[in-house]
Design an enzyme around this catalytic site. Structure first.
Site, mmCIF file in Angstrom:
data_model
loop_
_atom_site.group_PDB
_atom_site.id
_atom_site.type_symbol
_atom_site.label_atom_id
_atom_site.label_comp_id
_atom_site.label_asym_id
_atom_site.label_seq_id
_atom_site.Cartn_x
_atom_site.Cartn_y
_atom_site.Cartn_z
ATOM 1 N N VAL A 179 -6.047 5.874 -7.107
ATOM 2 C CA VAL A 179 -6.963 6.594 -6.232
ATOM 3 C C VAL A 179 -6.233 6.828 -4.919
ATOM 4 C CG1 VAL A 179 -9.215 6.550 -5.078
ATOM 5 C CG2 VAL A 179 -8.926 5.393 -7.293
ATOM 6 N N CYS A 180 -6.379 8.052 -4.391
ATOM 7 C CA CYS A 180 -5.905 8.327 -3.028
ATOM 8 C C CYS A 180 -4.394 8.069 -2.956
ATOM 9 C CB CYS A 180 -6.710 7.443 -2.073
ATOM 10 S SG CYS A 180 -6.638 7.812 -0.339
ATOM 11 N N THR A 181 -3.921 7.419 -1.911
ATOM 12 C CA THR A 181 -2.493 7.177 -1.761
ATOM 13 C C THR A 181 -1.974 6.068 -2.674
ATOM 14 O OG1 THR A 181 -3.059 5.847 0.175
ATOM 15 C CG2 THR A 181 -2.300 8.089 0.580
ATOM 16 N N THR A 222 -3.241 13.295 -5.278
ATOM 17 C CA THR A 222 -3.415 12.231 -4.288
ATOM 18 C C THR A 222 -4.332 12.761 -3.189
ATOM 19 O OG1 THR A 222 -2.194 10.660 -2.884
ATOM 20 C CG2 THR A 222 -1.304 12.904 -3.026
#
Lengths: 214, 214
Positions: A105-107, A125
């Site tokens: 998830v995300c970074t 991302t």
């Protein structure tokens, strides 16, 4: 080979992980307790403080060497440091080699990228940290307009709340669509079922809606 | 009187709290660390396991008697037991009397109701646990179609993910709309800005869309 009726989920944590990156997906798995068993995993035993301060208790450490069926890799401010942590990268490679699915998830995708796990793969991302995160993986086929990307055994979600949408898609793949719909309703979550839904790409100046005329 | 630039948030926990009820709102507060300071509060020192197993470390206990500017009361399976916990109800009454705002998510409203804090107020709760939760507060003006309800100094959200929408509305009230919009974008969250948006009321057989002809 995973037991299709009972899978273990390794949720990676590190100082300053993003709370919702971790707990959004974990909420989804927690709603199916007979099917998914959550383990909080990190480098050292004890507790780890997420962004904003809340501390989580570690269940397993890297050196335990346990296999897991699913990996969940959150993002957050701490990824800026952890991309340079060879112990974490090494664990990711070993754990991914034994897992049925790897998710970020995300970074968190930056951690997977630096571990070499995304080379030659499609991935996404956080759109608000796009330049930094994508620079961690020059050999990755980054997708700017995507709520999440599924490429074989790797799922990568966009920023923070996108992890919930992605995890519902994981549930649909591992069980069936009805189970995923039931979980979304129990969580009263407005599931974005289309992985191409991504207004945040425009907000961040990425992937304009209209094709360019060049 | 709260310091408008720095508020303390007491996040109540108890065994089997719902993960996203707590961490959805905490993600929002954590994105504004200069404005909000999170304290994890419960009856006994140590750690508390949420639904699905993840354990959180307690920062403060009820007996510390600290005042807080904001209260966050999650729901989850544990509320079925905690509605009968007079120590928890007593703390809620004392803490609410000193707080600027009281907020609940999901069946957290049942805890507020049993503490008498919602009597004569408009409030909402999880649509999937409606009968049980509303029975905890016969003097409450329960709103069946609502993503969240704001009544004076009390905000109550519907199920699980609705806490994120509600907390963004809290941010808008305590700071300004732009700050709330910025946080929603950073979380890549599709904020439901209309507190009347609630498809889950229909799914649960509550509050039909068309008015009845009686």
């Amino acid at each position: 080979m995973s037991n299709p009726n009972h899978r273990t989920v390794a949720a990676l944590v590190f100082p300053e992980f993003e709370l919702l990156d971790l707990y959004g997906p974990l909420e989804i798995y927690a709603m199916l307790p007979e099917r998914f068993e959550i383990h909080i995993v990190t480098e050292h035993a004890g507790t780890v403080a997420g962004r904003g301060g809340p501390r989580i208790v570690v269940d397993d450490t890297f050196s335990d060497g346990r296999p897991y069926d699913l990996l969940l890799v959150p993002g957050g401010p701490g990824t800026r440091r952890e991309v340079d942590n060879p112990v974490l990268s090494g664990w990711l490679r070993e754990a991914a080699a034994r897992a049925e699915l790897v998710t970020s998830v995300c970074t968190g995708a930056a951690l997977l990228a630096r571990a070499g796990l995304l080379d030659g793969r499609k991935a996404t991302t956080n759109k608000m940290a796009w330049d930094w995160a994508t620079a961690q993986g020059p050999e990755v086929d980054w997708q700017a307009r995507a709520r999440w990307v599924e490429d074989g055994d790797i799922f990568t979600a966009a920023g923070v709340s996108a992890g919930i949408d992605m995890t519902l898609a994981v549930i649909a793949r591992l069980t069936d669509q009805k189970t995923a719909e039931d979980v979304a309703r129990m969580a009263e979550y407005d599931w974005h079922r289309d992985p191409g839904w991504d207004p945040f790409a425009e907000m961040a100046g990425l992937a304009p809606q209209a094709p360019s005329r060049t």
